[in-house]
Structures are given as structure tokens and as C-alpha cells.
Write a protein that holds these residues in place. Structure first.
Motif, PDB file in Angstrom:
ATOM      1  N   ILE A  73      76.848  48.892  56.147  1.00  0.00           N
ATOM      2  CA  ILE A  73      77.566  49.542  55.052  1.00  0.00           C
ATOM      3  C   ILE A  73      77.050  49.073  53.695  1.00  0.00           C
ATOM      4  O   ILE A  73      76.842  47.885  53.470  1.00  0.00           O
ATOM      5  CB  ILE A  73      79.073  49.254  55.143  1.00  0.00           C
ATOM      6  CG1 ILE A  73      79.602  49.566  56.546  1.00  0.00           C
ATOM      7  CG2 ILE A  73      79.835  50.049  54.078  1.00  0.00           C
ATOM      8  CD1 ILE A  73      79.431  50.997  56.977  1.00  0.00           C
ATOM      9  N   VAL A  74      76.851  50.031  52.812  1.00  0.00           N
ATOM     10  CA  VAL A  74      76.539  49.742  51.415  1.00  0.00           C
ATOM     11  C   VAL A  74      77.663  50.319  50.576  1.00  0.00           C
ATOM     12  O   VAL A  74      78.102  51.452  50.799  1.00  0.00           O
ATOM     13  CB  VAL A  74      75.196  50.377  51.006  1.00  0.00           C
ATOM     14  CG1 VAL A  74      74.931  50.157  49.523  1.00  0.00           C
ATOM     15  CG2 VAL A  74      74.065  49.806  51.848  1.00  0.00           C
ATOM     16  N   GLY A  75      78.185  49.537  49.631  1.00  0.00           N
ATOM     17  CA  GLY A  75      79.331  49.991  48.845  1.00  0.00           C
ATOM     18  C   GLY A  75      79.066  50.013  47.349  1.00  0.00           C
ATOM     19  O   GLY A  75      78.323  49.181  46.820  1.00  0.00           O
ATOM     20  N   VAL A  76      79.685  50.990  46.680  1.00  0.00           N
ATOM     21  CA  VAL A  76      79.693  51.061  45.218  1.00  0.00           C
ATOM     22  C   VAL A  76      81.139  51.319  44.814  1.00  0.00           C
ATOM     23  O   VAL A  76      81.784  52.223  45.354  1.00  0.00           O
ATOM     24  CB  VAL A  76      78.794  52.190  44.686  1.00  0.00           C
ATOM     25  CG1 VAL A  76      78.820  52.210  43.155  1.00  0.00           C
ATOM     26  CG2 VAL A  76      77.370  52.029  45.206  1.00  0.00           C
ATOM     27  N   ALA A  77      81.667  50.520  43.885  1.00  0.00           N
ATOM     28  CA  ALA A  77      83.085  50.637  43.557  1.00  0.00           C
ATOM     29  C   ALA A  77      83.340  50.416  42.075  1.00  0.00           C
ATOM     30  O   ALA A  77      82.545  49.788  41.372  1.00  0.00           O
ATOM     31  CB  ALA A  77      83.900  49.630  44.378  1.00  0.00           C
ATOM     32  N   ALA A  78      84.476  50.951  41.619  1.00  0.00           N
ATOM     33  CA  ALA A  78      84.931  50.760  40.240  1.00  0.00           C
ATOM     34  C   ALA A  78      86.414  51.102  40.190  1.00  0.00           C
ATOM     35  O   ALA A  78      86.880  51.962  40.937  1.00  0.00           O
ATOM     36  CB  ALA A  78      84.155  51.652  39.275  1.00  0.00           C
ATOM     37  N   HIS A  79      87.165  50.419  39.333  1.00  0.00           N
ATOM     38  CA  HIS A  79      88.583  50.755  39.202  1.00  0.00           C
ATOM     39  C   HIS A  79      88.772  51.773  38.090  1.00  0.00           C
ATOM     40  O   HIS A  79      88.039  51.782  37.094  1.00  0.00           O
ATOM     41  CB  HIS A  79      89.423  49.498  38.941  1.00  0.00           C
ATOM     42  CG  HIS A  79      89.339  48.947  37.542  1.00  0.00           C
ATOM     43  ND1 HIS A  79      90.197  49.334  36.533  1.00  0.00           N
ATOM     44  CD2 HIS A  79      88.504  48.035  36.995  1.00  0.00           C
ATOM     45  CE1 HIS A  79      89.895  48.676  35.419  1.00  0.00           C
ATOM     46  NE2 HIS A  79      88.862  47.888  35.668  1.00  0.00           N
ATOM     47  N   TYR A  80      89.762  52.647  38.271  1.00  0.00           N
ATOM     48  CA  TYR A  80      89.976  53.719  37.291  1.00  0.00           C
ATOM     49  C   TYR A  80      91.247  53.550  36.470  1.00  0.00           C
ATOM     50  O   TYR A  80      91.483  54.312  35.526  1.00  0.00           O
ATOM     51  CB  TYR A  80      89.973  55.085  37.981  1.00  0.00           C
ATOM     52  CG  TYR A  80      91.147  55.356  38.902  1.00  0.00           C
ATOM     53  CD1 TYR A  80      92.314  55.956  38.427  1.00  0.00           C
ATOM     54  CD2 TYR A  80      91.082  55.041  40.248  1.00  0.00           C
ATOM     55  CE1 TYR A  80      93.389  56.226  39.276  1.00  0.00           C
ATOM     56  CE2 TYR A  80      92.137  55.303  41.106  1.00  0.00           C
ATOM     57  CZ  TYR A  80      93.291  55.890  40.617  1.00  0.00           C
ATOM     58  OH  TYR A  80      94.347  56.145  41.457  1.00  0.00           O
ATOM     59  N   ASP A  81      92.085  52.582  36.794  1.00  0.00           N
ATOM     60  CA  ASP A  81      93.314  52.357  36.031  1.00  0.00           C
ATOM     61  C   ASP A  81      93.016  51.560  34.763  1.00  0.00           C
ATOM     62  O   ASP A  81      91.919  51.007  34.600  1.00  0.00           O
ATOM     63  CB  ASP A  81      94.340  51.612  36.880  1.00  0.00           C
ATOM     64  CG  ASP A  81      93.865  50.211  37.267  1.00  0.00           C
ATOM     65  OD1 ASP A  81      92.752  50.096  37.822  1.00  0.00           O
ATOM     66  OD2 ASP A  81      94.596  49.233  37.016  1.00  0.00           O
ATOM     67  N   THR A  82      93.986  51.508  33.855  1.00  0.00           N
ATOM     68  CA  THR A  82      93.826  50.755  32.608  1.00  0.00           C
ATOM     69  C   THR A  82      95.078  49.927  32.331  1.00  0.00           C
ATOM     70  O   THR A  82      96.088  50.051  33.027  1.00  0.00           O
ATOM     71  CB  THR A  82      93.611  51.686  31.402  1.00  0.00           C
ATOM     72  OG1 THR A  82      94.837  52.398  31.131  1.00  0.00           O
ATOM     73  CG2 THR A  82      92.497  52.692  31.663  1.00  0.00           C
ATOM     74  N   MET A  83      95.011  49.122  31.298  1.00  0.00           N
ATOM     75  CA  MET A  83      96.209  48.484  30.768  1.00  0.00           C
ATOM     76  C   MET A  83      97.054  49.547  30.069  1.00  0.00           C
ATOM     77  O   MET A  83      96.634  50.692  29.906  1.00  0.00           O
ATOM     78  CB  MET A  83      95.823  47.365  29.803  1.00  0.00           C
ATOM     79  CG  MET A  83      95.015  46.252  30.451  1.00  0.00           C
ATOM     80  SD  MET A  83      95.917  45.379  31.754  1.00  0.00           S
ATOM     81  CE  MET A  83      97.091  44.424  30.789  1.00  0.00           C
TER      82      MET A  83
END
Length: 212
Positions: A73-83
Motif C-alpha cells: 500500500i502507498v498512501g497520500v493524505a491530508a486533512h480538510y477541516d480547520t480551526m
């Protein structure tokens, strides 16, 4: 990319201050994954608030070795929520847009051995219950914790091998000029042995391997 950033990731994406815009951002990510041909999953998880759920969005490009002992498995991730009151362009809209572009490019190459997974995390940001009300996540990275400990074991019958995961955050805040940026104290220890650069190199190499 600029249009996507301005249209979908330029205002607060928070369950208190702008829940509708946050939901629209999640739906946009989900729809983009589907448009690119990724097998798309929505991982809904509970928070501290009974009326608020977190939503991770997962897009999977299965390789020919999917669900076999040879799969990696190769993964790419990022969060989309904010303060609550930050527009979230650098933190972390830019990284989400970059992840979507990576998904689009990798998906355009249909023949691969390894499985590539793209994940947009919710509730990476956290708040202290002693400072504000209606706190949904009181510790760092509630969404990714649920993904790793609950969603992944439920999706795979056995834990897959992982070649590397690139987690992108605040990627607009970058300067190539030497000595212009400093590592936080915990990372300084790792940087002495080149861990930071090594992880980045491994992640790009993993994407190359996945497409071979």
C-alpha cells in the motif's frame, strides 16, 4: 488548482462556525475521487458531541496485487477541516488540492501492481474543552486515529504491507532558502539523521513503485 482552492477550501470548515461549507468540502472531495475512478468510501465516526459526526473520505486505486500477500500500500493524505475562524487555505486546503491532483494523475495510469490510497481526514484539528464550548475533538487527529484503528482493520482482513504514506499539511508555507525555516523541537532530533527528507523521498519513490 487555484480555482478549486478558492471555491472549496478558502473559508472555515468547522462544525461550529461553518458546518455547511465543511460538508460541501467533504462532498467535493468525495465526488472528485469518484470522477477520477477511485473506489470511494466515506468513514463516519462519532465525536464528543452526540449531534456531530466526523467524516473521513477514502479513495482507493486497486493494483493487480490487491488483497494478495504481494500487495504493497502507498498512501497520500491530508486533512480538510480547520480551526473555528481560520480560512484554511494553507492549513490545509492547499494540501487537499495537491492530494486531489495526485489522485487524478495516478488514476490516469490504469496499470499498476500496488494499491494506492488517498485519504482526506476530518477532525485533525482539536480544541481544549476548558477554553471553548461544543468541542468535538479534544485531542490531535481524531479522524486519522479512527481511520487507522477502526476503518483499516474493518476493510482489510489482514493488515497490509505499507511502502510509505505522504501526509501533507500547510504545504504553501514553504521556502527553499537555506535556514529560512526551522524544525519543531521533536523533529530536530529526527532531522539529525535525515529522517524528514528520507520520509519524503520514500513517499515519492513509493508512488513510482505503485505505478510500475
Amino acid at each position: 488548482m487555484k480555482t478549486t482552492l478558492r471555491s472549496h477550501f478558502s473559508h472555515p470548515r468547522h462544525h461550529v462556525t461553518n458546518p455547511q461549507y465543511k460538508r460541501q468540502a467533504m462532498q467535493f472531495i468525495r465526488d472528485q475521487f469518484r470522477e477520477y475512478g477511485l473506489e470511494t468510501h466515506v468513514d463516519v465516526f462519532p465525536t464528543r458531541l452526540p449531534t456531530v459526526n466526523g467524516v473521513n473520505v477514502i479513495g482507493i486505486l486497486k493494483g493487480t496485487n490487491f488483497n494478495t500477500p504481494n500487495d504493497v500500500i502507498v498512501g497520500v493524505a491530508a486533512h480538510y477541516d480547520t480551526m473555528r475562524n481560520t480560512p484554511g487555505v494553507d492549513d490545509n486546503g492547499a494540501a487537499v488540492v495537491a492530494m486531489l491532483q495526485a489522485a487524478k494523475q495516478v488514476a490516469s495510469r490504469p496499470h499498476r501492481k500496488s494499491t494506492v490510497m488517498f485519504v482526506a481526514f476530518d477532525f485533525e484539528e482539536w480544541e481544549q474543552v476548558t477554553q471553548v464550548s461544543n468541542v468535538a475533538c479534544a485531542n490531535l487527529s481524531c479522524g486519522s486515529e479512527h481511520f487507522v484503528h477502526t476503518w483499516v482493520p474493518n476493510f482489510w482482513s489482514s493488515t497490509p504491507k505499507v511502502a510509505g504514506v505522504m501526509v501533507m499539511d500547510t504545504i504553501m508555507n514553504f521556502d527553499e532558502i537555506k535556514q529560512s525555516q526551522k524544525f519543531p523541537a521533536p523533529v530536530q532530533i529526527m532531522s539529525k539523521v535525515g529522517t524528514f527528507n528520507f520520509n519524503i523521498d520514500i513517499s515519492y519513490e513509493s508512488l513510482r513503485i505503485a505505478n510500475s
